[in-house]
Design a protein around this motif. Sequence first.
Motif, short mmCIF file in Angstrom:
data_model
loop_
_atom_site.label_atom_id
_atom_site.label_comp_id
_atom_site.label_asym_id
_atom_site.label_seq_id
_atom_site.Cartn_x
_atom_site.Cartn_y
_atom_site.Cartn_z
N GLY A 32 0.82 -1.20 0.00
CA GLY A 32 0.00 0.00 0.00
C GLY A 32 0.85 1.25 0.00
N ALA A 33 0.22 2.37 -0.35
CA ALA A 33 0.95 3.64 -0.42
C ALA A 33 1.54 4.02 0.93
N GLN A 35 2.65 2.15 3.41
CA GLN A 35 3.85 1.39 3.74
C GLN A 35 5.04 1.84 2.89
N VAL A 36 4.81 2.04 1.60
CA VAL A 36 5.91 2.48 0.72
C VAL A 36 6.43 3.84 1.16
N LEU A 37 5.52 4.76 1.47
CA LEU A 37 5.95 6.12 1.82
C LEU A 37 6.58 6.19 3.21
N ILE A 38 6.11 5.37 4.15
CA ILE A 38 6.72 5.42 5.49
C ILE A 38 8.16 4.96 5.42
N ILE A 39 8.46 3.97 4.58
CA ILE A 39 9.84 3.51 4.43
C ILE A 39 10.65 4.56 3.67
N ARG A 40 10.04 5.23 2.69
CA ARG A 40 10.73 6.30 1.96
C ARG A 40 11.15 7.41 2.91
N TYR A 41 10.20 7.90 3.73
CA TYR A 41 10.51 9.00 4.62
C TYR A 41 11.46 8.54 5.75
N GLY A 42 11.28 7.31 6.21
CA GLY A 42 12.18 6.79 7.23
C GLY A 42 13.61 6.70 6.73
N SER A 189 10.01 17.89 5.53
CA SER A 189 9.15 17.21 4.57
C SER A 189 8.95 15.73 4.93
N SER A 190 9.90 15.16 5.68
CA SER A 190 9.83 13.73 6.00
C SER A 190 9.37 13.45 7.43
N GLY A 191 9.87 14.24 8.40
CA GLY A 191 9.55 13.98 9.80
C GLY A 191 8.06 14.01 10.12
N PRO A 192 7.36 15.13 9.85
CA PRO A 192 5.92 15.18 10.16
C PRO A 192 5.11 14.12 9.40
N LEU A 193 5.48 13.88 8.14
CA LEU A 193 4.75 12.89 7.35
C LEU A 193 4.98 11.49 7.90
N PHE A 194 6.20 11.20 8.34
CA PHE A 194 6.50 9.90 8.94
C PHE A 194 5.59 9.64 10.13
N LEU A 195 5.47 10.63 11.01
CA LEU A 195 4.63 10.47 12.21
C LEU A 195 3.15 10.36 11.86
N PHE A 200 -1.20 4.28 10.00
CA PHE A 200 -1.85 3.66 8.83
C PHE A 200 -0.93 2.63 8.19
N ALA A 201 0.38 2.91 8.18
CA ALA A 201 1.33 1.96 7.62
C ALA A 201 1.37 0.68 8.44
N ILE A 202 1.33 0.82 9.78
CA ILE A 202 1.33 -0.36 10.66
C ILE A 202 0.08 -1.20 10.42
N ALA A 203 -1.06 -0.53 10.24
CA ALA A 203 -2.33 -1.23 10.07
C ALA A 203 -2.36 -2.06 8.79
#
Length: 292
Positions: A32-33, A35-42, A189-195, A200-203
């Motif tokens: 899902g989007a 999960q992909v984005l949380i790893i990108r920002y992380g 750009s990454s920190g707030p979006l990661f949090l 949703f990524a965990i779910a």
Amino acid sequence: MTSYKGPLLLVGAMALFALLDANSKLLAGRYGADQVLIIRYGTLLVLLGALRLLRRGAGGPIATPRPGLHLLRALCMAGSAYGFFLAFRDIPLAEGYLVYFTAPFFTLLLATLVLGERNGRAVWFWSAIGFLGVMVAMLPALTASASLVAIPWHAYGWAFLGTMTYAGFLTLSRILRAEQNPARLIFWSSGPLFLAILPFAIAEWVAPSGHDWVALIANGLFAGGATLALAIAFSIDRAARLAPLEFTALVFALILDAAIWQLWPGPWTLAGAAIVVFACLMSERAARREEG
């Protein structure tokens, strides 16, 4: 002697963006989007932290007197990331990039509404021609309504959402240009979006294979490299010289479509691309004339 550092960085950024979108398109079928984005920002945050551990203050200061604008810019970046991720699940890269190339026209509109800038009739005329080019590229889909072919209108809608929010990102970046540095750009750009995305990524989490972990981390590396190369290019060279080179992204998209998915552009796509590129170049030229 003319320096080619800016143009080379710009073309490199376009190549990395194309690789980012192709990689995201491959991952979209399995993850899902969120999960992909949380790893990108992380990945970007880990890289920034590692660099600042190795070299104190690397990338410049992070603190800012305008956190609200940085958060709003991060929201626009999220809209663009989600929009294109969801769009590329169902349409070729080249078609999504044609929609993306209307971003300068949305940026003109936002500059008028938000920054109070004024543009002449020639600029708006070429903006309209640019949208006409997108319609030409989509003509086969527009005339196929009576057939049994399912038209991915939702994908084009996501692409337009990604484009409009990217235009918002560009507009806010102009407002924040005095605070532009790699550390602020990556952190805010990454920190707030990661949090925000983390729950949703965990779910929806799907355990990646070893190969997919490489692809997911590469997604972050492509995004970070492209963003930094783009920022550096525009900081060392004139926008008027660099802006036309952004259309190399379409070339990379066509190559990747053919190499990975064996998708070849039809005559309507090529005709629409020619119109959009020409209209953007003429709009830039008209804007420079008005400034001069």
